[in-house]
Each structure stands twice: as C-alpha cells, then as structure tokens.
Design a protein around this motif. Structure first.
Motif, PDB file in Angstrom:
ATOM      1  N   LEU B1059      50.383  18.761  38.878  1.00 21.90           N
ATOM      2  CA  LEU B1059      49.089  19.351  39.216  1.00 21.90           C
ATOM      3  C   LEU B1059      49.268  20.850  39.347  1.00 21.90           C
ATOM      4  O   LEU B1059      50.316  21.320  39.759  1.00 21.90           O
ATOM      5  CB  LEU B1059      48.578  18.802  40.556  1.00 21.90           C
ATOM      6  N   TYR B1060      48.258  21.571  38.970  1.00 19.81           N
ATOM      7  CA  TYR B1060      48.361  23.019  39.155  1.00 19.81           C
ATOM      8  C   TYR B1060      46.997  23.611  39.428  1.00 19.81           C
ATOM      9  O   TYR B1060      45.963  23.023  39.135  1.00 19.81           O
ATOM     10  CB  TYR B1060      48.998  23.689  37.931  1.00 19.81           C
ATOM     11  N   GLY B1061      47.057  24.806  39.991  1.00 12.23           N
ATOM     12  CA  GLY B1061      45.834  25.572  40.191  1.00 12.23           C
ATOM     13  C   GLY B1061      46.103  26.979  39.717  1.00 12.23           C
ATOM     14  O   GLY B1061      47.237  27.464  39.808  1.00 12.23           O
ATOM     15  N   SER B1062      45.112  27.611  39.163  1.00 13.60           N
ATOM     16  CA  SER B1062      45.359  28.977  38.726  1.00 13.60           C
ATOM     17  C   SER B1062      44.118  29.836  38.931  1.00 13.60           C
ATOM     18  O   SER B1062      42.997  29.329  38.980  1.00 13.60           O
ATOM     19  CB  SER B1062      45.794  29.009  37.256  1.00 13.60           C
ATOM     20  N   VAL B1063      44.370  31.114  39.084  1.00 11.02           N
ATOM     21  CA  VAL B1063      43.271  32.074  39.156  1.00 11.02           C
ATOM     22  C   VAL B1063      43.538  33.122  38.084  1.00 11.02           C
ATOM     23  O   VAL B1063      44.604  33.738  38.061  1.00 11.02           O
ATOM     24  CB  VAL B1063      43.187  32.765  40.532  1.00 11.02           C
ATOM     25  N   GLN B1064      42.595  33.295  37.185  1.00 14.40           N
ATOM     26  CA  GLN B1064      42.726  34.342  36.175  1.00 14.40           C
ATOM     27  C   GLN B1064      41.863  35.525  36.570  1.00 14.40           C
ATOM     28  O   GLN B1064      40.827  35.360  37.196  1.00 14.40           O
ATOM     29  CB  GLN B1064      42.238  33.840  34.820  1.00 14.40           C
ATOM     30  N   ASN B1065      42.272  36.696  36.106  1.00 18.43           N
ATOM     31  CA  ASN B1065      41.542  37.930  36.403  1.00 18.43           C
ATOM     32  C   ASN B1065      41.349  38.050  37.912  1.00 18.43           C
ATOM     33  O   ASN B1065      40.238  38.193  38.410  1.00 18.43           O
ATOM     34  CB  ASN B1065      40.198  37.927  35.657  1.00 18.43           C
ATOM     35  N   VAL B1066      42.445  37.959  38.629  1.00 16.17           N
ATOM     36  CA  VAL B1066      42.394  37.926  40.090  1.00 16.17           C
ATOM     37  C   VAL B1066      41.831  39.228  40.643  1.00 16.17           C
ATOM     38  O   VAL B1066      40.917  39.238  41.456  1.00 16.17           O
ATOM     39  CB  VAL B1066      43.806  37.672  40.662  1.00 16.17           C
TER      40      VAL B1066
END
Lengths: 482, 1110
Positions: B1059-1066
C-alpha cells in the motif's frame, strides 16, 4: 524501394512548380489577383482613403481601448510601427506579386492572344492601382515587377523615386488600356475594362497635375458608353451592381460568406445594437463605430441635397434611449444577406468622378465662364436635386466668377458627391489643402473626444505615411521624414 | 568461471537463458583440461558453472565425449577423478566437494521479489562463505540444502538490484526477500537505438530509468514520470489540464524553427510526436506498461536516428512476458486533486472593484479640473461596500477533482512462448469544472521461439479515450482568463438560484458566466491510437541474426464543440446564433525495418555490429468544419446548421528511406569503440538535397580495468568516454520546399469566380538542419558502486538552422523557410546516485543537475535579429540576436512614473502620456515613446541550471520517497499582466493596482500608474512583466508499506501486497507571483519561450494506491 517513394506531393493544394502552365491557370491567377482588392477594400482602403481625411472620424469607445492604432491613423499620431500601415503595405504588395505572376507567365502559355491580352491587361491595371495606392501614401516605394523565385531574391533594390513609380503606373495603364475590352459579357461584369484603365490613368495624370494628358485619357472614357444614372441612390444599390455609371468597383457577394462585404458592421455606431445593421444576432463591439461622418461634412451638404440622406444618417433611434446623435455612413447599408454578410460592392471610380475630373482639368487649363466645365459640374448637381452653379448667378452661393471659385466648387462637389468613396484624402493632398483642412478639422475634433492633446499636429511631412518599420529593417529602406 | 566474475556474467547469461538453455550436449574433447571443457559447456549451454578455484583442479586432463548426452552425464565425465560432486539448479551448475552431501541436510526455501512484489526470476542465492547456492525459478522461489543447524547468512544477488544479506536458519521455509533496485549496477542492460548494450560497454551519453525507480508516481503519462530523473532532460509542466502534455527538451534548444521535441521510440518504433497541451501523444502508453526508458543524448547515440536525432531520443521499452507461471499484477490508485492556494491570482474583490471603478471616474474628472458628484458615477459604483467580497470567479470554476486508475496485467510463458497482457483504465476529472480525461489502454504481446533459430513476436497496443476541455490558454477570452477579469460585483447565481447568464457591470467588458461556457460550450475530443507490430528474428549462424519487423501506428481523433444560443461569448450576450466546430483527423504511419546484427567474441576482442534498412511513411488527413446559423440548440450535428461558414481538408504525407550501420568493438573489455552511420532520404526536402548522411564515433576507456587501478579497492568502476557526431532535424512540415498555390476566389457578374494564387515561396535547396555534437563523459563508481557519479560535458552546434525567416513584404510574401544560422548549446550534466545507508534502515539518493548555455552564433546574411511573439497590442515580445541566448524578452523598459508636470514636459513621452502615467525609457532617443522602437531586451528565459533530487528511505516494511525538482536563474514573462494590470477599468485587475498613482500627494508605489492616460502602452510588454522564474518544488512524496509474509502468508492467492500514499506537487518555493513558474502559453515555440498568460493551474494530488501480485 524506388525513388518515387520519396515523392510526396501536395494533395490539397497545387504546387507552384506546375501552375501557370495553361490558359485556365492564368485565368484563375487573374481572379486571384482581384481577390487582393476584396480583402483590402474591407478595411485598409477606407482607413487611409477616408477616415484619415476630414470627412470622417471614429466613435470613441471607452471600454474598448484595443484599437488605438486605428485612432492614431485618424488623429495623425501614426508611427512606423503602426500595424495598420504595415497591413496596407503588405496587402498592396501581395496584390502586386499576384499580378507579376500573370505578367511574367502569361506570354509563354499557349492561349488565344485575345485572352492573353485581356489577362495581362487586367494584371497591369491591378498592379497600377496598387502602386498608385502606395505612391500616394508612402511616396517612392520599391518597384517589384518580376516574380520572386526564392527566398534569396526577396529583397528589393531600395526605394524607387516617386517619378519612377508614376512612370511604371502610367506605362502599365497605357498597356492595360490597349489590351482591355471596353465591355464584358454578363458573367464577367466587374473585370477591369479599357474605361477603367483610362479613367485611372486620367486620375494619375491629374494627381501629377498633368492636365492635358489627364484630359486626353478622360475624354476617351466619355466615348465608352458610360452615363450618369438619374437616381443617386441607385448607383450604390446591390441590385444594380456594375451599372452604367460604374467604371470600376470592388465586387462582393453576400451569398458566399468568404466573398461577402460587411461595411455596415464596421460603420454602424458601436452602441446601435441591431438598429442600424438589422442583425439581431451580431453584437457590435470594437469593430464598429469607425469612419463616422464629421459634423463638418454633414454641414457641407447644401439644403435639399438628395445625396445626403443616401450617404449618411445623423443618428439612430434606440428603442429605449430614443434618438442617439451618432452619425454613420449609410451608403453601403442595404440590409444583410446573412449574419455578418452584406452584398454591397464598393466603388473605386464612377463616371461622376470622371466628369468632375474632366471639369477640373478644363478649369485648370483656363476658366471659361459657363463653358463645358460648368455643364459637367451642373450635370452632377442637378442629379442631386440642386440648382446649377453659373457665372453671374444672382444667388451668391451659386455664383462662380473665376478659376479659383470654380476650383473651390469642384472641390466642394467632389466632397459630397464622392463622400465615403475613399477620394477625399487624395483630393485634399493633391489640391495642397490637406495641412490647412486637417489642422482645422483637428481643432474641431479635439474637444469632442478624449483623444490625446497632441493629435492633429499636421505638417507636410506627415501627409506621407512612414514606411513600416519592419520593411525599413528587412528591406533596408530609407524612412520618410517624420 | 571464477567467483569474482560469476555475478558479472550471470547477468548476460540470464538474458540469453531463455534462448540458449539446452539440455543435451554433443561434445568431443578427447584430450583437454577441466577448465577448457567447463568454459565450453558454459558457452554452448547457457548454464553457469559455479566453483571455487581452490577446490577444482582446472588443469586436470580429461576425456569428454558425448553425443546428445545429458548435462549430468557430461559433468560426471568432467569431474571424473576429482573428489567433487555437482548440483544443477535451473541454469546453474554448482561444483562442490564430494563430501558436501555427506551428513544431515536441512532445507531453506523462500521467494525473492522486487519491491513491487513481482518475483525475480533467476536471482542467485548463496550461503555466504560457501559455494552452496541456488537460483530462483519462474515464481521467484528457491530451495537450498545446508548442513547442520547453525544459522547461516544468505547472500542474494540479482542484476539491477542491490545485493542483500539475510540470515536464515536451516529448516526455515517460506522466506520472503525483497531486493531493492540498484540503478547504478554495471551489469544493467541498456536499450539503445537498434539494440541493447551492457552499461559498462556504453560509450555515448545515455541515461536509463527503470520502471522500478518511477513507481509511486501516480501520473497519467510517461513524460510526467521523468520529471527530475535524468540529467540533461528538462521536463516542464506548463499545464494542469487533464490529459495535457509537458514540455520536453534534451540539452537545450538546438533549433528555432524545426521544433525541439526529442524523437520518441516505443519498442523500436519511432512514433510521430507533437507535444501539445490539449492532447498529449505520449498518453498512448499506460505508464504501468513501461519497463524502462532510455534517454539518448549525445550524437554518438542519436546519430543512428539520422535526420531525426538532433533533439535527442527517448527510447521506451514496454514490459514483456517471462518464462514461468502466470504472474498477475493489479495496481490501483485513487487521488484527489486540488489547486493550491499559493499562486492563485489575486484580483480585486467586489468592494475594491466598485471603489476602483468609482475612483477612475473621480481621477479623470479631477485631472480635467471637474468636481465629481454622485450623478457622475454609475449607480452600481456609488456604494462599493454593499458588495463585500463579491464573486471570486476563479474559485467558482475550480473544484476538488478525483482521479482513479486501475490496471491489471498477466505475464508469463513456457520455455518457447512468452506472453504479456495488460489493460488499464484512467479517469481524471479536471480541477476546472466540466473538464476531464478518460483513457482505456490495452497491451498484448506474444513472443514465441518456433525453433532454436526462429523467433516471432506480435504486439498490439490500442488506446482510446475522451477528453473534455475548453479553449484554455488561448488568450483573454479563454475561460480561465475570463474568470480573473470578470466583474466581481455580479453574483454567480441570480435571485432565483439560477446562474447569472451574462456577467457585466457598467463600462466593463461582459462575457457569459464561465460555468455556462464550461458546461455547455466545451470541446469533447475522442481519440484512438493503436500501435501494432510484428517481427521475426532468425539466427543464420551463431551470433548472426536477422530481424524483420513491420509496425503500424494508426490514430483517429475527433473533436466537436457546440456553442449553444444560451451561452454567448465575450461582448456577445445570449441569445446568440448557435454554431459548431468539428475536427476529424486520421493518421497512419508504418515502418518496415530489416536489421541484421552480428555478435562475435574472439580472444580479447568483442565485436557487435548492426546494419539496417528502414522505410517509413505517414499520411495524415484532417477535416475541419465551422457550421453556423443553427435554428436552435436541439440538434447539434452539422446537418442541422443552415450554413457551413468555413471548412477545410488537409492531407500531410511524408516518407523516409534509411540505411544504418553501427559497430561496437571492445578490446580486453577496456577499450571501447562505437561507430555509427545513417543515411536518410526524406520527402520533406527539395529535390536538390534529398539524402543526407549522419556519421558518429565514440571511444571509451574503462580505466578501472587497468592494473594500476584494479588494486585501488574503493574505485569499483571508472570509465572515460568521448564522442563526436552529426544528427539532423527534419521537422519543417511537409512540402515546404515547393511553393504552393491556394484558393483565392472573387466574384464577377454576381457569381463566384474561382481564383488561385501562390501562397508560399519555392526553396528547392531546402534541407535538414545539422547538429554536430561533441561529448566527453566520465562514469565513476566508488565503494563497491555505492556512490556513482556520471559527468558529461557537451558542445552541440546546430548549423543550417531551419526557420521561418521574415522577408520583405514587397516580395509578395511575409516569410519563407530557410536554412540559415548557427546555434550553440553547451553544458555540463552531473548525475550522482548513492546508497548511503544499507541494512535495516536504507537511504538512497539520486541527484542530477544540468547546466546548459545557449548562444546564437549566426542568423542570416546581415545577422539581423529575429523578432517574434505578439503582445495584445501587436508588438513583438521576444528578440533573438547573435551572441545572446534564444528568445530574449523584448519590451519597454520601466523607469517609473511622470511625477509632475515638469517631469512630463521634460521627458520623452507617448502621445497619451499624462502626469502619473507610466514612464518608459526612450531607447531610440527620439523623444517619443513608441512600441517596438523603444523596446530593449528586458529578460532572459533560459535557466542557469535545473536539478532533480530523489531521496529514498526504507525501514523494515516502510519505504519513503521524496522527489525535489528545481530550476534556477531563468525568467518568465507574465503576459497575463496585459489584462491583470489593464487600467482601462473594463476588467477586474490584480490587487497591485490598488497601489497606483492617484495624485502627487498620493503617488502609490511609484510603479503603478494612474488610470488617466497612457493606458495602452502600459498594457504592452514591459519590464515589470519580467519575474524570476527560479523555483524549488517538492514534486512528490510517497510512503509505502509492504505487507510481510506473516500478514498474507496464510493466503495462497495473494503473493504480494503493498500500500502506498503519495502527494504530488506538494509545494513550490518561488518568488514568482503567478501560479506556475513553468507556465507557457499555448503555441509557445523556441522563439517565444516563457510566456505566462494564465494557464490551467497545476493541481496538488493526494493519492492512495495498492499494488497486488497474485
């Protein structure tokens, strides 16, 4: 794989390498050369021929400040980077290049001589017309008389002198007059005729103040079957295109959108909604409110002049606000054919113009009280519902006693007879009256609209437009004195 | 095979294992040594034989004869007479002391997978300190037998991954071991043009990014994955539009008129690519299907693509099936996109706007010496406070938008046939309402060995979808721009709760409610693009292979936009006459290719040659129709229109015929030489110049193989490279060498008369532009390649530049395409990756930085500058001149304001200048301020350097990735100021207009002028529009958790779960006042870079995803 694999030719257009080989190619090329008139006639032609003069101005549009370049042409704040000047230059030279194709290629094409002569004659007429536009607005310009073959010969040899340009115009028109037929069948109406070439030649000589030569050319026009129509309004009616009074006009076709005209959309006051255009579906914006008749012109019409109501309206009636006193040009307002499309042609030379030019030449060669010049002037006046002007008339306003007074009368008559036909600016310049008239016009206009206070600083120098800066840079041209 | 080289060669063998492994041998070696015969077996069989030199007597004479004998029988003969035994595990033969089998044996077993949960096939597992080893099977499983009960340390190695040590107890089964990717491994195989090479043998400047490194970037297209990953590759994100594209540039701009997009090669097929913001062609590939991406940068690697290689080449390889049981992968993510508050344009609120409009009237009257009463003020502006905040149109059109992606694949194969199928579905809603993008993609490929010599394969990859958009990024009428200038005092909804149809207030330019325009007048584009290819490869003799492939790329796009009567347009309130725009496009591109390759090693020499012949052709057909005068909105198809106002059909064709050859030669594995040549014949060039030849050569020296370096233990690899070569650029459009004759009708006698005119000039000498590039590079691996450094210097000179030169109008034409001028791009690229920490806590970094200096060396005969771009006032916005970088910003130079009447009287001015209005520098010194003539260079869009920095952390089951990207030293031209600081009062404006000059006593900030005059020149391009575009962006942060066996161990079906979570253009750290320092207006070209006219904003995307393996 064979070599053919790498030959990928255009399918949607023809290639220059294979065009201008047949009679049909040449004929289509000639039609294409006329197309330049259509494009220029919609805008640049009147911006520089009429709006720049004292006949018209523009309606100041506070929310739409995007068209200062147009306003600056009108108020003499034009500079060499003004895009309208560049457009005018480009449009004329684009037309010239199309004519050069015909003049260069037609001689080698297998086609009947009659047909070849006509094509070359038409091309030379059009080329002369473009150079005449250029020389009157810019002075001496580069003379391009052959086809540009590759990018490496795109540059000109510098500006020719005014005399050289005129020499070329005259030679082209003389050749055109010799080659063109006096009339065409119904399906070719609108092409340049022998009469058109001679009338334009007369105007060229008149501009040069060569009255005998002008007269010689113009006299020939009178024997080609033209006449003054009894009703001034019918001269401009789309029902009556290319009528007996029309010597040459720019052709528009309302039924075909790409060939339609749209003058009323540009000339109507921008706040007139659909009242003037009659088109509920098109909102007028910054493209409207141009070439607005001045009060000075409105007052130039004598009482009872039938031409005034045909040529302009002094305002329109808004359903809510009532009468709005913003005048507009009515000469090219005959209803719309479709949204955005009108069928109005635009006159270039009318027989009335030819007669007035003859009258002017005669007078310049010597005043003859109640002579032929008077007859010609009065033929125009009477058609307009006005009394003749005569030598010794009891009414001082109708009395002409000497050469100068006749000169003034012709000048006045041309103004109202040919109003909005893009003659006024050139009449002002060739008569030497431009600086005085435009300065006076400026004094009248400046207080009326929030235009810059240094507007209308008119000098002899700015009777010529600056050479577009792009061309000064790319073509190594010397700039006009500013 | 010696222990030290075992692992190096293991990689090569693995590659060929599928094709070579054979189970029967014919040998006739009556009098040889053990060493020789072992070598022979290895060479012919594909088996790797593993032994310790101190245990095996290689010089022992043996007699081995076998006719279709089994490996077992052959090995028994070889080892006859020595106290040795052997074991065969998959492709590995392990020779060990005969007594090793004696005694109690326990089993250790487990599976080895990559971080994505995919099993690693053929990984080696060795009991540390022994020769006891095994390799994993198709399911990633291994089994080892060990003596005794003492815990042992397992050493696991696999090419492309960092080795790992794991302790295990005899008897332990079901071990789950995950290997982390190791991008720097020398054994890595790099896909290059027309073949592949081991990284250690590469002589050119080539960067590879594996899919592994790009996971957890839930982006919609491949190019977005590459942001910040490769030195010398600059990917900009000018738009946030769903399905929109990026700007891609390799080593600067080497062309001014022929485009600077690299060539894209997908599985060997050079696909036609135009970078666009509305529809990104790279969207044809589902990012999940990508195995690796190689970026070819220097001429030695791009010259093999000849007339198309000058801007660099991006080689994309998609995933293939591997021998083994089917492996099913399912990946899914869901994300939420929002537009960050920072960078949102700040315009006046309702109260401020009404006050502003009121003040304009007061200031105007005051300047004219008039007093102002309420009667002079439109009623709407008499009481500004009534509006409060008013309507924030920009926020009205934005929303929080979801994004979903699911893809599933199954890959596997038998010994002779391998397959891979995948399908994906992406749904991306736009952060601007009523925009979205949806894509379905399928990829199916099959490869089969019909015999040991003949291999065939088939690949089909259709992609289809829809995009709903509007005419964004096109000018002041586009919806996003409109949302900034619309009057904020008009409520979005009227009293009855319906949308206000037309937004205007007194004196303002009006336009329809942007929500109506978005909902009812948008453009729907449907696209389909399918790539299909088939190949057959035949091995003529050992090492000599011929491969023929045929590839087809077909795409069909259709777009439709209907403008109903109820919406209207700028200054055109509803009801209006409905109209529609229809566009259709079909493109077919095929490529036929025959490539013959030969591999040969003899003694210390290795030779690899490729020769090829290719033919490629493209045909593109388009139709566009503008239909109008619809009677109503009920039927939208064209047949309901009563007038077709404009229409057009286009056919664009090109063909390319090429011959290519390459030789790679290495001597003693130390001295490397690559030479390539390609000859291209192109339909795009004039008959006088149809063929061109593009040669290149490169040398490499593996210094670390030299004896004097070999003993330096901390240098594990050092290679020096140099290359020089020529490639070309043929992107000038079709048929441009010949003049065209187009339609120009007129009317005679009240009838249409057909006319034709020349519309462009001939140039039969027209040819491709040449790019000559020198590259010198170094690859250095230190501390057992824990630290890898790659440095490249390049100098690229483009000559015979193709561009559209402006020519005097007196010629009858405004422009012509020519081959003139010269540009230099030179630069330095540094890539550094390191494994800083290993063990329980891992920390890897990947840093790259690129410096590019661009300089125009020559332009034309007189070296006249090229002016380009058009401001809203029709002035040029950019200047390109000799001695300077491309596309410098060009405009008025702000000096301040005219402070008083005396200042105004004594200063150069424009006809409309007044006290308090903008004061520009009189560049030409003639006393009059006028556009263009008083323009000067006011800024430079070219960045000093750009960089990307990835940090990957791992702790137990967690992994954390942080990607930073940035650019330093470039400038941006905020052309949006054309309306954002328009002081006519017709638009809402930027808040800085509040600080304007109002009177000598109230002069404002000294830079923002009065509304009384010189308004047009103030909204023309000027130096206040130029801002620093430097930025540092936290592009992505992702955190993953890999479930342990203990959690899923009981499940027989799920083999991997992550499982993963990501934030782009933080976050973006920048001084730029606009939303996106990388924004560039639609239609931006090399000559008009760096214009920001309000783009579709970039969203911040929060995503949660799962990777599952079955």
């Amino acid at each position: 794989c064979n070599e053919d694999f790498l030959d990928q030719n255009r399918e949607t257009e023809l290639s220059g390498a294979t065009f201008f080989k047949t009679e049909s190619d040449i004929k289509q090329g000639v039609n294409g050369a006329y197309r330049s008139l259509r494009d220029m006639g919609l805008f640049s032609y009147w911006v520089f021929g009429e709006m720049r003069s004292d006949n018209t101005t523009f309606q100041y549009n506070p929310p739409q400040r995007g068209q200062e370049n147009r306003e600056f042409v009108d108020v003499f704040l034009v500079n060499s980077t003004n895009t309208l000047i560049q457009d005018y230059w480009r449009e004329n030279y684009s037309g010239i290049a199309r004519c050069n194709d015909i003049i260069t290629y037609a001689p080698a094409v297998v086609m009947p001589d009659e047909s070849r002569n006509q094509s070359i004659g038409e091309a030379k007429f059009l080329r002369a017309f473009h150079y005449f536009n250029l020389v009157r607005q810019f002075g001496g310009v580069p003379l391009r008389l052959s086809v540009t073959q590759t990018p490496s010969d795109a540059k000109s040899a510098g500006r020719a002198t005014v005399e050289e340009v005129y020499q070329q115009i005259i030679s082209d028109l003389e050749d055109a007059a010799a080659k063109l037929p006096p009339v065409y069948g119904a399906s070719d109406k609108g092409r340049a005729t022998k009469g058109a070439a001679l009338a334009l030649l007369g105007k060229v000589y008149l501009t040069q103040k060569n009255y005998p030569a002008a007269l010689l050319a113009l006299r020939q026009v009178t024997s080609l079957g033209y006449r003054i129509l009894p009703n001034y309004a019918s001269v401009f009616s789309p029902e009556n295109k290319n009528n007996d009074e029309s010597v040459f006009e720019i052709q528009y076709l309302g039924a075909v959108p790409e060939l339609a005209s749209n003058f009323i959309y540009q000339f109507a006051p921008f706040n007139s909604g659909s009242v003037v255009t009659g088109d509920r579906n098109t909102t007028l914006s910054y493209n409207a409110g141009w070439n607005i008749p001045t009060q000075d012109l409105i007052e130039a019409y004598e009482p009872g002049d039938l031409r005034k109501d045909v040529s302009l309206k002094e305002g329109f009636t808004d359903p809510e606000a009532g009468f709005v006193n913003v005048p507009y040009i009515n000469k090219y307002n005959h209803g719309i054919v479709d949204i955005g499309s009108t069928d109005d042609n635009f006159p270039v030379i009318r027989y009335a113009d030819v007669l007035l030019m003859i009258a002017e030449c005669l007078n310049e060669q010597g005043f003859v009280a109640n002579g032929e010049a008077f007859t010609l002037l009065n033929e125009i006046r009477v058609r307009a519902g006005l009394q003749p002007k005569t030598s010794g008339n009891v009414n001082p306003s109708l009395r002409i006693q000497n050469q100068q007074e006749f000169r003034d009368a012709i000048f006045q008559e041309r103004r109202v007879e040919l109003a909005f036909e893009n003659q006024r600016w050139y009449d002002l310049v060739r008569s030497g009256r431009a600086v005085a008239v435009m300065t006076a016009h400026g004094r009248e206009e400046i207080p009326k609209q929030p235009i810059p206070s240094n507007s209308y600083m008119v000098t002899e120098n700015n009777l010529l437009l600056p050479i577009p800066q792009r061309e000064v840079n790319l073509d190594n041209l010397t700039q006009n004195p500013m | 095979m010696k222990l030290t080289t075992f692992f190096i060669f293991c990689g090569v063998m693995q590659i060929h294992a599928a094709g070579y492994s054979q189970s029967s041998f014919t040998l006739n070696e009556p009098n040889t040594t053990v060493g020789n015969v072992l070598k022979k077996i290895e060479k012919t069989s594909g088996y790797t034989i593993f032994y310790r030199q101190d245990q095996v007597n290689l010089r022992q004479k043996v007699h081995v004869v076998a006719e279709n004998g089994s490996l077992q029988s052959v090995m028994k003969q070889v080892l006859q007479g020595q106290p040795l035994d052997f074991e065969i595990l998959n492709d590995i033969v392990i020779i060990k002391p005969a007594d090793s089998d004696v005694g109690q044996q326990e089993i250790i077993s487990g599976t080895i997978s990559d971080p994505g949960g995919e099993p690693l096939i053929g990984a080696s597992v060795i009991v540390k300190g022994t020769t006891n080893g095994a390799s994993t099977d198709a399911g990633g499983k291994f089994v080892l037998r060990v003596k005794g009960n003492a815990p042992v340390t397992l050493l696991i190695k696999y090419i492309g991954y960092a080795s790992k040590e794991v302790s295990a107890s005899p008897g332990q089964t079901g071990l789950k071991i995950t290997l982390e990717a190791d991008g720097a491994a020398l054994e890595e195989v790099v896909v290059v043009g027309y073949g592949q090479q081991q990284k250690k043998d590469v002589t050119g400047s080539v960067s590879t990014v594996s899919a592994q490194r790009l996971r957890d970037l839930p982006v919609t297209s491949v190019d977005q994955k590459l942001v910040g990953q490769v030195p010398g590759l600059l990917i900009t994100s000018p738009t946030g539009a769903p399905g929109g594209g990026t700007g891609i540039k390799i080593r600067g701009s080497g062309s001014i008129g022929a485009g600077d997009n690299p060539l894209f090669v997908v599985d060997g097929f050079a696909i036609s690519n135009t970078s666009g913001q509305t529809y990104n062609p790279l969207n044809i590939i589902n990012p999940e299907d990508i195995e690796s991406i190689t970026v070819l940068k220097d001429a030695s690697s791009t010259a093999i693509y000849g007339s198309r290689g000058a801007n660099g080449v991006v080689v994309i390889t998609t995933k293939r099936g591997k021998t083994g049981p089917p492996v099913v992968n399912v990946n899914a993510y869901a994300g939420s996109q929002t537009i960050p508050q920072k960078g949102r344009p700040q315009v006046l609120n309702g109260t401020e706007y009404a006050q502003f409009r009121r003040d304009i009237i007061v200031d105007d009257r005051t300047a004219r010496g008039l007093a102002t009463t309420d009667a002079d003020i439109p009623e709407a502006f008499r009481n500004p406070a009534q509006y409060g905040e008013g309507t924030d149109w920009y926020s009205e059109i934005l929303r929080t938008a979801p994004q979903y992606n699911v893809d599933a694949s199954v890959r596997g194969g038998s010994e002779s046939t391998r397959y891979s199928f995948s399908l994906g579905r992406l749904t991306q809603e736009g952060t601007v309402r009523y925009t979205d993008y949806e894509r379905y993609s399928i990829q199916a490929n099959l490869e089969s060995d019909l015999s040991s010599k003949l291999k065939i394969g088939l690949n089909l990859a259709p992609t289809a979808g829809t995009q709903n958009r509007n005419s964004f990024e096109t000018g002041f009428r586009d919806i996003i721009t409109r949302a900034l200038w619309l009057s904020p005092i008009v409520p979005a909804l009227d009293a009855s709760g319906n949308r206000t149809p037309y937004i205007t207030s007194p004196g303002a330019i009006g336009a329809p409610n942007p929500l109506n325009s978005l909902e009812f007048a948008g453009t729907k584009e449907k696209f389909f693009r399918g790539i299909g290819s088939a190949f057959a490869e035949y091995e003529i003799i050992k090492g000599l292979k011929a491969k023929y492939s045929f590839n087809v790329d077909y795409s069909a796009n259709r777009s439709f936009n209907f403008n109903p009567s109820t919406v209207g347009g700028e200054s055109s309130p509803p009801p209006v006459v409905p109209n529609s725009n229809t566009g259709r496009s079909n493109t077919t591109n095929w490529l036929s290719e025959l490539v013959v390759s030969y591999d040969k090693a003899f003694g210390d020499h290795r030779l690899n040659t490729v020769v090829g012949y290719t033919a490629q052709e493209e045909r593109n057909e388009t139709i566009s129709i503008f239909a109008t005068n619809y009677p109503d909105d009920l039927v939208k198809t064209i047949n309901a229109a009563t007038q077709i106002r404009t229409w057009g059909e286009g056919v664009e064709k090109w063909s390319l015929l090429s011959y290519l050859a390459r030789v790679n030669y290495s001597f003693k594995d130390k001295y490397l030489l690559t030479a390539t040549i390609r000859s291209d014949g192109s339909s795009r060039f004039g008959a006088n110049n149809r063929y061109g030849t593009f040669p290149s050569a490169a040398i490499g020296w593996r210094v670390s193989q030299e004896d004097f370096i070999k003993d330096i233990s901390w240098i594990s690899d050092l290679k020096l490279r140099a290359s020089y070569g020529r490639s070309g650029n043929f992107n000038i459009g079709n048929y441009t060498y010949t003049s065209s004759v187009g339609r120009a009708n007129y009317a005679f006698g009240g009838q249409l008369a057909n006319g034709r005119v020349s519309t462009s000039l001939n140039n039969r000498d027209l040819t491709w532009e040449n790019s000559d590039e020198f590259d010198a590079g170094m690859d250095l691996g230190l501390f057992r390649t824990r630290l890898n450094l790659t440095v490249d210097y390049y100098n690229r000179i483009t000559t015979a530049m193709l561009y559209t030169a402006e020519i005097p109008f007196a010629s009858g034409f405004g422009s012509a395409i020519v081959n003139l001028g010269k540009i230099r791009n030179r630069g330095l690229e540094v890539g550094l990756n390191s494994r800083i920490l290993e063990g329980d806590f891992t920390w890897n970094t990947n840093f790259n930085i690129s410096f590019n200096r661009n300089k125009v060396l020559a332009l034309n005969a007189n070296n006249d500058p090229i002016y380009s771009g058009r401001s809203g006032e029709g002035s040029y916005t950019h200047k390109t001149e000799v001695g300077k970088p491309l596309g410098q910003f060009f405009g008025f130079v702000m000096e301040g304001l005219y402070t008083d009447a005396q200042d105004l009287a004594n200063s150069p001015k424009h006809p409309t200048s007044v006290v308090g209005s903008v004061k520009y520098k009189d560049v030409d010194g003639n006393g009059i301020i006028e556009a263009v003539k008083d323009f000067a260079v006011i800024g430079n869009p070219q960045a000093d350097f750009t960089y990307g920095f990835t940090n990957s952390f791992g702790y137990k089951n967690f992994d954390l990735n942080v990607l930073l990207v940035g650019s330093q030293g470039g400038q941006i031209l905020k052309t949006a100021n054309e309306y954002l600081t328009n002081i006519d009062g017709v638009f809402n404006v930027d808040r800085k207009v509040l600080n304007r000059w109002r009177s000598p006593e109230n002069p404002g900030d000294g830079m923002t002028p009065t509304t009384n005059g010189a308004r047009v020149i103030y909204r023309d391009v000027n130096s206040t529009w130029v801002e620093d575009a430097s930025y540092l962006r936290i592009q992505n942060i992702s955190l993953g958790y890999n479930f342990k066996q203990s959690f899923i161990g009981s499940s027989q079906t799920i083999k991997g779960l992550r499982l993963y979570g990501s934030v782009q253009n933080v976050a973006t750290f920048t001084n730029y006042s606009g939303a996106n320092p990388e924004a560039s207006t639609s239609g931006s070209s090399v000559l008009v870079p760096g214009r920001d006219f309000t783009n579709y904003p970039l969203p911040r995307i929060v995503t949660f995803g799962v990777n599952m393996t079955f």
